[in-house]
Design a protein around this motif. Structure first.
Motif, PDB file in Angstrom:
ATOM      1  N   VAL A   1       1.803   0.417 -16.859  1.00  0.00           N
ATOM      2  CA  VAL A   1       2.226  -0.851 -16.347  1.00  0.00           C
ATOM      3  C   VAL A   1       0.894  -1.106 -16.035  1.00  0.00           C
ATOM      4  CG1 VAL A   1       4.580  -0.382 -15.623  1.00  0.00           C
ATOM      5  CG2 VAL A   1       2.216   0.233 -14.270  1.00  0.00           C
ATOM      6  N   ASP A   2       0.984  -2.413 -15.226  1.00  0.00           N
ATOM      7  CA  ASP A   2      -0.638  -3.311 -14.991  1.00  0.00           C
ATOM      8  C   ASP A   2      -0.989  -2.602 -13.500  1.00  0.00           C
ATOM      9  OD1 ASP A   2      -1.494  -4.561 -17.227  1.00  0.00           O
ATOM     10  OD2 ASP A   2       0.710  -5.524 -16.753  1.00  0.00           O
ATOM     11  N   VAL A   3       0.050  -2.374 -12.736  1.00  0.00           N
ATOM     12  CA  VAL A   3      -0.276  -3.038 -11.607  1.00  0.00           C
ATOM     13  C   VAL A   3       1.145  -1.515 -10.569  1.00  0.00           C
ATOM     14  CG1 VAL A   3      -0.112  -3.566  -8.850  1.00  0.00           C
ATOM     15  CG2 VAL A   3      -0.229  -5.092 -11.132  1.00  0.00           C
ATOM     16  N   ILE A   4       0.549  -0.459  -9.875  1.00  0.00           N
ATOM     17  CA  ILE A   4       1.558   0.486  -8.806  1.00  0.00           C
ATOM     18  C   ILE A   4       1.788   0.161  -7.592  1.00  0.00           C
ATOM     19  CG2 ILE A   4       2.804   2.397  -8.770  1.00  0.00           C
ATOM     20  CD1 ILE A   4       1.772   3.958 -10.645  1.00  0.00           C
ATOM     21  N   PHE A   5       3.283  -0.510  -7.568  1.00  0.00           N
ATOM     22  CA  PHE A   5       2.794  -0.928  -6.055  1.00  0.00           C
ATOM     23  C   PHE A   5       3.639   0.093  -4.814  1.00  0.00           C
ATOM     24  CE2 PHE A   5       4.976  -2.476  -2.446  1.00  0.00           C
ATOM     25  CZ  PHE A   5       3.575  -3.653  -1.117  1.00  0.00           C
ATOM     26  N   GLU A   6       3.870   0.403  -4.032  1.00  0.00           N
ATOM     27  CA  GLU A   6       4.417   1.745  -3.258  1.00  0.00           C
ATOM     28  C   GLU A   6       4.756   1.491  -1.776  1.00  0.00           C
ATOM     29  OE1 GLU A   6       2.826   6.136  -3.500  1.00  0.00           O
ATOM     30  OE2 GLU A   6       4.067   6.366  -1.324  1.00  0.00           O
ATOM     31  N   ASP A   7       5.894   2.019  -1.822  1.00  0.00           N
ATOM     32  CA  ASP A   7       6.535   1.556   0.216  1.00  0.00           C
ATOM     33  C   ASP A   7       7.543   2.254   0.175  1.00  0.00           C
ATOM     34  OD1 ASP A   7       6.668   0.811   1.957  1.00  0.00           O
ATOM     35  OD2 ASP A   7       7.499  -0.782   2.012  1.00  0.00           O
ATOM     36  N   VAL A   8       7.330   3.883   0.361  1.00  0.00           N
ATOM     37  CA  VAL A   8       8.281   4.702   0.072  1.00  0.00           C
ATOM     38  C   VAL A   8       8.211   5.466   1.868  1.00  0.00           C
ATOM     39  CG1 VAL A   8       8.686   4.943  -2.464  1.00  0.00           C
ATOM     40  CG2 VAL A   8       6.827   6.257  -0.855  1.00  0.00           C
ATOM     41  N   ALA A   9       7.099   5.114   2.656  1.00  0.00           N
ATOM     42  CA  ALA A   9       6.813   5.769   3.809  1.00  0.00           C
ATOM     43  C   ALA A   9       7.495   7.898   3.833  1.00  0.00           C
ATOM     44  CB  ALA A   9       8.552   5.246   4.777  1.00  0.00           C
ATOM     45  N   GLN A  10       6.984   7.705   3.364  1.00  0.00           N
ATOM     46  CA  GLN A  10       6.853   9.930   2.879  1.00  0.00           C
ATOM     47  C   GLN A  10       5.673  10.216   3.316  1.00  0.00           C
ATOM     48  OE1 GLN A  10       9.015  11.955   1.958  1.00  0.00           O
ATOM     49  NE2 GLN A  10      11.035   9.688   1.029  1.00  0.00           N
TER      50      GLN A  10
ATOM     51  N   ASN B   1       2.606   9.432  -9.890  1.00  0.00           N
ATOM     52  CA  ASN B   1       2.707   7.541 -10.607  1.00  0.00           C
ATOM     53  C   ASN B   1       1.870   7.114 -11.652  1.00  0.00           C
ATOM     54  OD1 ASN B   1       6.083   7.518 -10.622  1.00  0.00           O
ATOM     55  ND2 ASN B   1       5.150   8.198  -8.557  1.00  0.00           N
ATOM     56  N   ALA B   2       0.474   6.867 -11.201  1.00  0.00           N
ATOM     57  CA  ALA B   2      -0.524   6.121 -11.380  1.00  0.00           C
ATOM     58  C   ALA B   2      -0.843   7.547 -13.497  1.00  0.00           C
ATOM     59  CB  ALA B   2      -1.301   6.237 -10.618  1.00  0.00           C
TER      60      ALA B   2
ATOM     61  N   GLU C   1      -5.412   2.134 -17.979  1.00  0.00           N
ATOM     62  CA  GLU C   1      -6.694   2.951 -16.789  1.00  0.00           C
ATOM     63  C   GLU C   1      -7.053   1.225 -16.827  1.00  0.00           C
ATOM     64  OE1 GLU C   1      -9.064   4.285 -20.159  1.00  0.00           O
ATOM     65  OE2 GLU C   1     -10.921   4.035 -18.811  1.00  0.00           O
ATOM     66  N   GLY C   2      -7.599   1.148 -15.870  1.00  0.00           N
ATOM     67  CA  GLY C   2      -8.245  -0.134 -14.650  1.00  0.00           C
ATOM     68  C   GLY C   2      -7.149  -0.961 -13.984  1.00  0.00           C
ATOM     69  N   GLY C   3      -6.097  -0.371 -13.983  1.00  0.00           N
ATOM     70  CA  GLY C   3      -4.843  -1.035 -13.794  1.00  0.00           C
ATOM     71  C   GLY C   3      -5.359  -0.881 -12.042  1.00  0.00           C
ATOM     72  N   TYR C   4      -4.327  -1.150 -10.830  1.00  0.00           N
ATOM     73  CA  TYR C   4      -4.338  -1.671  -9.414  1.00  0.00           C
ATOM     74  C   TYR C   4      -2.751  -0.676  -9.134  1.00  0.00           C
ATOM     75  CZ  TYR C   4      -8.129  -5.366 -10.185  1.00  0.00           C
ATOM     76  OH  TYR C   4      -9.038  -5.984 -10.193  1.00  0.00           O
ATOM     77  N   GLY C   5      -3.436   0.020  -8.489  1.00  0.00           N
ATOM     78  CA  GLY C   5      -3.149   1.094  -7.539  1.00  0.00           C
ATOM     79  C   GLY C   5      -2.599   0.114  -5.524  1.00  0.00           C
ATOM     80  N   MET C   6      -1.473  -0.253  -5.414  1.00  0.00           N
ATOM     81  CA  MET C   6      -1.691  -1.234  -3.943  1.00  0.00           C
ATOM     82  C   MET C   6      -0.182   0.091  -3.427  1.00  0.00           C
ATOM     83  SD  MET C   6      -1.116  -4.546  -5.250  1.00  0.00           S
ATOM     84  CE  MET C   6      -1.725  -5.413  -3.614  1.00  0.00           C
TER      85      MET C   6
ATOM     86  N   GLN D   1     -10.384  10.735  -4.283  1.00  0.00           N
ATOM     87  CA  GLN D   1     -10.823  11.674  -5.089  1.00  0.00           C
ATOM     88  C   GLN D   1      -9.851  12.439  -6.293  1.00  0.00           C
ATOM     89  OE1 GLN D   1     -10.098  14.784  -1.675  1.00  0.00           O
ATOM     90  NE2 GLN D   1     -12.186  14.474  -1.039  1.00  0.00           N
ATOM     91  N   ASN D   2      -8.714  11.452  -6.390  1.00  0.00           N
ATOM     92  CA  ASN D   2      -7.818  11.252  -7.591  1.00  0.00           C
ATOM     93  C   ASN D   2      -8.103  10.446  -8.704  1.00  0.00           C
ATOM     94  OD1 ASN D   2      -6.371  13.825  -7.129  1.00  0.00           O
ATOM     95  ND2 ASN D   2      -7.014  13.027  -4.934  1.00  0.00           N
ATOM     96  N   GLY D   3      -9.294   9.364  -8.595  1.00  0.00           N
ATOM     97  CA  GLY D   3      -8.802   8.753  -9.468  1.00  0.00           C
ATOM     98  C   GLY D   3      -9.038   7.212  -9.535  1.00  0.00           C
ATOM     99  N   PHE D   4      -9.134   6.704  -7.822  1.00  0.00           N
ATOM    100  CA  PHE D   4      -8.732   5.111  -7.392  1.00  0.00           C
ATOM    101  C   PHE D   4     -10.146   4.672  -6.560  1.00  0.00           C
ATOM    102  CE2 PHE D   4      -4.497   6.149  -7.830  1.00  0.00           C
ATOM    103  CZ  PHE D   4      -4.066   4.581  -8.003  1.00  0.00           C
TER     104      PHE D   4
END
Ligand SMILES: C[S@@+](CC[C@H](N)C(=O)[O-])C[C@H]1O[C@@H](n2cnc3c(N)ncnc32)[C@H](O)[C@@H]1O
Length: 228
Positions: free
Chosen positions: A142-151, A161-162, A168-173, A200-203
């Motif tokens: 995917v191009d984007v991962i969006f996360e809202d899990v409250a954990q 998940n990334a 590569e070059g995709g976005y994590g939100m 520290q893990n790639g973002f």
């Protein structure tokens, strides 16, 4: 007559003439409300008003998100779908591109499936975002991962998940809820620690938005993935 201006790709500013700042998306399924949102018709196009009090992504846009990584044509993995409030707007934006939305609570999933009705690009997945291998046979890159899990391990979930799914070059939100990580610690310390885990893990963090007053002690971070 309402006025409409495109703010980001497929995200619109809606001026209803009352001085209130509103955003919205073009409805993929006209005449259908997902969470009681207002519907506005302008020049034969229906827009769904995006309520920032019910969506952290909506709140982040109102609070000054610099760039919107989710665009028309983006493939998206959405973690923590709940009943589909924000995923439905994300699907409107992606338009003809898939939005894979993971939720682990079966009761909420039933509601979510209803809200997916008619949105052919929104794919509900009953699964645990901590175990991406369990849905690896369904989700593509995917191009984007969006996360809202409250954990408590919010940043780790994004990284896991990334590694599986983010180009590569995709976005994590990620929307970080400080109280889910530690109720006793100062939220600023928690935000800094979660940001550091991402870095520290790639973002590479490119944006950070405090979403008060819509949600207390929440930050949204946007990062670009280096593909490792
Ligand atoms: C704050 S709500 C999400 C709201 C939704 N993102 C929206 O804006 O419409 C958090 C959701 O994440 C789900 N969740 C929590 N931990 C999860 C996990 N490990 N895997 C999948 N879903 C999870 C919860 O069941 C809950 O529905």
């Amino acid at each position: 007559m309402a006025k409409v201006k495109e703010k980001f790709d497929n995200v619109f500013e809606l001026d209803l003439g009352d001085g209130i700042e509103r955003i919205g998306t073009k409805s993929l399924v006209p005449n259908k409300r997902v969470y009681g949102e207002k519907l506005v018709n302008v020049k034969n196009t229906e827009y769904r008003v995006w309520n920032p009090n019910k969506s952290k992504l909506g709140a982040s846009i109102i609070n000054g998100l610099k760039e919107m990584p989710i665009k028309k044509g983006s493939k998206v993995l959405y973690l923590g779908a709940s009943a589909g409030t924000t995923p439905s707007h994300v699907a409107d934006i992606a338009e003809d591109s898939p939005v894979y939305a993971v939720e682990f609570a079966p009761r909420i999933m039933r509601e979510f499936i209803e809200s997916c009705e008619g949105r052919k690009n929104l794919f509900p997945i009953l699964g645990d975002a901590n175990k991406p291998d369990e849905y690896a046979n369904i989700v593509e890159k995917v191009d984007v991962i969006f996360e809202d899990v409250a954990q408590p391990n919010q940043a780790e979930i994004l990284i896991k998940n990334a590694k599986w799914f983010l180009k590569e070059g995709g976005y994590g939100m990620i929307s970080i809820k400080a109280r889910s990580v530690d109720v006793t610690e100062n939220p600023r310390v928690i935000f800094e620690a979660q940001k550091e885990i991402m870095e520290q893990n790639g973002f590479k963090i490119v944006d950070a938005i405090n979403i008060e007053p819509f949600e207390k002690d929440h930050m949204l971070f946007v990062g670009i993935w280096n593909g490792q």
